[in-house]
Write an enzyme that holds these catalytic residues in place. Structure first.
Site, PDB file in Angstrom:
ATOM      1  CB  CYS A 125      -0.982  -0.060   1.168  1.00 38.57           C
ATOM      2  SG  CYS A 125      -2.318   1.150   1.102  1.00 38.57           S
ATOM      3  CG  ASP A 183      -5.735  -1.609  -5.516  1.00 37.76           C
ATOM      4  OD1 ASP A 183      -6.559  -0.833  -5.005  1.00 37.76           O
ATOM      5  OD2 ASP A 183      -4.532  -1.629  -5.205  1.00 37.76           O
ATOM      6  CG  HIS A 214      -5.680  -1.726  -1.732  1.00 35.16           C
ATOM      7  ND1 HIS A 214      -4.586  -1.264  -2.425  1.00 35.16           N
ATOM      8  CD2 HIS A 214      -5.574  -1.228  -0.470  1.00 35.16           C
ATOM      9  CE1 HIS A 214      -3.849  -0.516  -1.630  1.00 35.16           C
ATOM     10  NE2 HIS A 214      -4.423  -0.478  -0.440  1.00 35.16           N
TER      11      HIS A 214
END
Length: 246
Positions: A125, A183, A214
């Site tokens: 991330c 994502d 994600h």
């Protein structure tokens, strides 16, 4: 390998940075991986990821990525309040301060007993972005970046001319990008922009898109894909074994 863990408080230009250190118990001369967390800092899933990497024969350093903005030891919850605070921190911290954190971590790693002096970076991330950002430092020999946010938008706060996307050409080491096709944080258009820039700049990169959402590495929550996560650890270990082990 059996591993141990300890904490270090590392001095940086913007304050003390609590850093969690995982390493093999058995004596040896191991390389180091800086493992950058999500916006929530070192949660239990992040600690488990670091332990997995360390058990393959690496020193692993997990810094508190927003140490200037929180009390030492802060861990944000995987809830709306934690997400809001983490995003606030993300938009508040200058990329230049992340750069000085990385330099401090590199210098710390290179002085560690039992470290061969070679350093790589990995993250998920925002941590994927920070691993990519770390690769701008010539001391970082390889980076493994999982669903890295905010590279395509080049929107994190930085001085003019110092955005992460626009500085891609400065990467000297090998970099691996892994993206989830489902994502929403890095849509197809964003991935295409990054891929095109990788080709144009001629950096040494590997590109992989998988059918995942994600945070598919996080072993808590509905988006976790254990089979994919195992594959990613194997690929990361192979990358760092090839580029960091003497």
């Amino acid at each position: 390998m059996i591993i141990s863990s300890q904490t270090h408080d590392i001095t940086t230009p913007t304050g003390m940075m609590r850093t969690y250190h995982y390493s093999p118990v058995e004596g040896g001369n191991y390389p180091c991986i800086i493992f950058y967390s999500e916006i929530f800092q070192q949660t239990a899933p992040i600690a488990r990821s670091a332990a997995i990497l360390a058990s393959h024969g690496f020193h692993v350093l997990v810094p508190e990525v927003f140490h200037e903005l929180n009390p030492i030891g802060t861990v944000l919850a995987y809830d709306d309040a934690g997400k809001d605070k983490g995003n606030e921190d993300k938009w508040s911290k200058q990329l230049e301060h992340h750069d000085s954190d990385t330099q401090a971590l590199i210098e710390f790693a290179q002085q560690l007993n039992g470290c061969n002096g070679n350093v790589g970076a990995m993250g998920v991330c925002i941590g994927g972005h920070l691993a990519y950002r770390a690769a701008l430092n010539p001391a970082i020999k390889a980076a493994f970046c999982l669903y890295a946010t905010d590279i395509h938008s080049d929107s994190l706060p930085a001085q003019i001319g110092n955005g992460s996307f626009e500085r891609m050409k400065d990467i000297q080491g090998e970099i691996h990008f892994v993206w989830g096709k489902q994502d929403p944080h890095v849509p197809m258009e964003g991935r295409l922009r990054i891929y095109t820039a990788c080709q144009r700049t001629g950096i040494n990169f590997h590109w992989q898109e998988v059918n995942a959402q994600h945070a598919f590495m996080r072993d808590e929550g509905d988006r976790y894909d254990a089979a994919l996560a195992i594959s990613m650890y194997q690929q990361a270990v192979a990358l760092f074994g090839r580029t960091l082990v003497l």
